[in-house]
Design an enzyme around this catalytic site. Structure first.
Site, mmCIF file in Angstrom:
data_model
loop_
_atom_site.group_PDB
_atom_site.id
_atom_site.type_symbol
_atom_site.label_atom_id
_atom_site.label_comp_id
_atom_site.label_asym_id
_atom_site.label_seq_id
_atom_site.Cartn_x
_atom_site.Cartn_y
_atom_site.Cartn_z
ATOM 1 N N ASN A 57 -52.867 74.610 45.499
ATOM 2 C CA ASN A 57 -52.229 75.197 46.684
ATOM 3 C C ASN A 57 -53.302 76.056 47.351
ATOM 4 O O ASN A 57 -53.574 77.168 46.899
ATOM 5 C CB ASN A 57 -51.025 76.048 46.249
ATOM 6 C CG ASN A 57 -50.431 76.848 47.397
ATOM 7 O OD1 ASN A 57 -50.782 76.635 48.560
ATOM 8 N ND2 ASN A 57 -49.549 77.778 47.079
ATOM 9 N N GLU B 52 -42.772 79.609 39.182
ATOM 10 C CA GLU B 52 -43.853 80.540 39.496
ATOM 11 C C GLU B 52 -43.303 81.965 39.479
ATOM 12 O O GLU B 52 -42.773 82.440 40.498
ATOM 13 C CB GLU B 52 -44.429 80.244 40.886
ATOM 14 C CG GLU B 52 -45.005 78.858 41.026
ATOM 15 C CD GLU B 52 -46.068 78.807 42.118
ATOM 16 O OE1 GLU B 52 -47.212 78.484 41.792
ATOM 17 O OE2 GLU B 52 -45.753 79.111 43.277
ATOM 18 N N HIS C 98 -42.089 78.283 48.409
ATOM 19 C CA HIS C 98 -43.068 79.141 47.735
ATOM 20 C C HIS C 98 -42.649 80.603 47.896
ATOM 21 O O HIS C 98 -42.114 80.987 48.937
ATOM 22 C CB HIS C 98 -44.465 78.916 48.322
ATOM 23 C CG HIS C 98 -45.535 79.571 47.503
ATOM 24 N ND1 HIS C 98 -45.818 80.908 47.633
ATOM 25 C CD2 HIS C 98 -46.331 79.093 46.526
ATOM 26 C CE1 HIS C 98 -46.777 81.215 46.762
ATOM 27 N NE2 HIS C 98 -47.107 80.132 46.082
ATOM 28 N N SER D 166 -51.559 82.394 38.366
ATOM 29 C CA SER D 166 -52.799 82.790 37.688
ATOM 30 C C SER D 166 -53.246 81.801 36.603
ATOM 31 O O SER D 166 -53.788 82.215 35.581
ATOM 32 C CB SER D 166 -52.680 84.215 37.123
ATOM 33 O OG SER D 166 -52.483 85.137 38.185
ATOM 34 N N LYS E 125 -53.303 77.535 50.065
ATOM 35 C CA LYS E 125 -52.786 78.620 50.914
ATOM 36 C C LYS E 125 -53.563 78.628 52.233
ATOM 37 O O LYS E 125 -53.968 77.559 52.701
ATOM 38 C CB LYS E 125 -52.846 79.965 50.172
ATOM 39 C CG LYS E 125 -52.161 79.859 48.793
ATOM 40 C CD LYS E 125 -51.893 81.168 48.118
ATOM 41 C CE LYS E 125 -51.211 80.889 46.778
ATOM 42 N NZ LYS E 125 -50.796 82.112 46.094
ATOM 43 N N GLY F 243 -51.328 85.279 41.865
ATOM 44 C CA GLY F 243 -52.468 85.965 42.457
ATOM 45 C C GLY F 243 -52.776 87.313 41.825
ATOM 46 O O GLY F 243 -53.537 88.101 42.378
ATOM 47 N N GLU G 167 -44.243 83.140 48.603
ATOM 48 C CA GLU G 167 -44.813 83.803 49.794
ATOM 49 C C GLU G 167 -44.001 83.456 51.036
ATOM 50 O O GLU G 167 -43.902 84.275 51.963
ATOM 51 C CB GLU G 167 -46.294 83.413 49.943
ATOM 52 C CG GLU G 167 -47.137 84.124 48.877
ATOM 53 C CD GLU G 167 -48.412 83.422 48.475
ATOM 54 O OE1 GLU G 167 -48.887 82.532 49.207
ATOM 55 O OE2 GLU G 167 -48.945 83.755 47.393
HETATM 56 P P1 PGA Z 1 -52.337 81.705 41.871
HETATM 57 O O1 PGA Z 1 -51.216 81.143 42.890
HETATM 58 O O2 PGA Z 1 -52.767 80.537 41.014
HETATM 59 O O3 PGA Z 1 -53.424 82.227 42.741
HETATM 60 O O4 PGA Z 1 -51.671 82.780 41.059
HETATM 61 C C1 PGA Z 1 -50.284 80.190 42.485
HETATM 62 C C2 PGA Z 1 -49.382 79.854 43.655
HETATM 63 O O5 PGA Z 1 -49.092 80.748 44.461
HETATM 64 O O6 PGA Z 1 -48.944 78.689 43.801
#
Ligand code: PGA
Length: 251
Positions: free
Chosen positions: A9, A167, A95, A212, A11, A173, A97
């Site tokens: 992903n 998630e 997601h 992560s 982003k 993150g 976010e």
């Molecule tokens: P990350 O993000 O691996 O940077 O923690 C995962 C995601 O948001 O899909």
């Protein structure tokens, strides 16, 4: 046996030059991994570039969101059908976010999931609890609510065309990964909730873990019985890391 999937992903990262370099590294390094599907979910403007660079390779690509609508006066929105025109396979929906910064509700996520299925694509439906919800002991209640919003509105059979990604918001993150046992517990719970409605759909359902994931922790996560791969944010932008994660899924 369910096939593993590792999906990047990206982003809101990348540029034409950076993407070209990253994909040039990923394609040859992941080519021999015959037990893993490897995908990248890119910003909309790069779908054409992904198609150009990945067509005819083993790698798959997708987008990170789609409109709930098929077409119309929705300025700034992108339909799943448009995404499909660029050869994409996947669209991430719900997601955290999008849920937190854009106020996406469970009902909207379900509608987007349906729109993606209608376009012949595979939604990667994200769910997960916030830290305060975990601390209050509400993890199962939160993910069950998010899952049931999709099953109630689309029907359990629709899940046979979907991928789910657990998630935990506190792990995204932050560098703070769920332990393999913590993740497995929620994955097993989600699969049981689906199995209550349809055992065959539950048994085939691809359940990704995200939050992560790195080269160093991927294998321990992916070796758990209900973890079928990962949705990878930050580490998907670093070729050596993403390649290591894909190799861990093959092991
Ligand atoms: P990350 O993000 O691996 O940077 O923690 C995962 C995601 O948001 O899909």
């Amino acid at each position: 046996m369910r096939r593993k999937l590792v999906a990047g992903n990206w982003k809101m990262h990348g540029s034409l030059a950076e993407n070209r370099a990253l994909l040039a590294a990923l394609v040859p390094a992941t080519r021999g991994l015959d037990r893993v599907d490897v995908a990248v979910c890119v910003p909309f403007p790069y779908l054409q570039q992904a198609q150009e660079l990945l067509s005819g390779t083993h790698m798959l690509w997708g987008a990170q969101d789609a409109s709930r609508h098929a077409k119309g006066a929705f300025t700034g929105e992108v339909s799943a059908q448009m995404i499909a025109e660029f050869g994409a396979r996947y669209v991430i929906v719900g997601h955290s976010e999008r849920r937190s910064y854009h106020g996406e509700s469970d009902a909207l996520v379900a509608a987007k999931c349906q729109a993606v299925l209608n376009a012949g694509l595979t939604p990667i439906v994200c769910l997960g609890e916030r830290l305060e919800e975990r601390e209050r002991g509400e993890t199962e209640a939160v993910v069950a609510r998010q899952l049931e919003a999709v099953m109630d509105s689309l029907g359990v059979a629709a899940l046979s065309g979907c991928v789910l990604a657990y998630e935990p918001v506190w792990a995204i993150g932050t560098g703070r990964t769920a332990t393999p046992d913590q993740a497995q517990e929620v994955h097993a719970y989600l699969r049981r909730r689906v199995a209550e409605r349809d055992g065959a759909v539950a048994a085939r359902l691809t359940l990704l873990y995200g939050g992560s994931v790195k080269g160093s922790n991927a294998q321990a996560l992916f070796s758990m019985p209900d973890i079928d791969g990962g949705l990878i944010g930050g580490a998907s932008l670093v070729s050596e890391e993403f390649i290591a994660i894909c190799r861990a899924a093959q092991a």
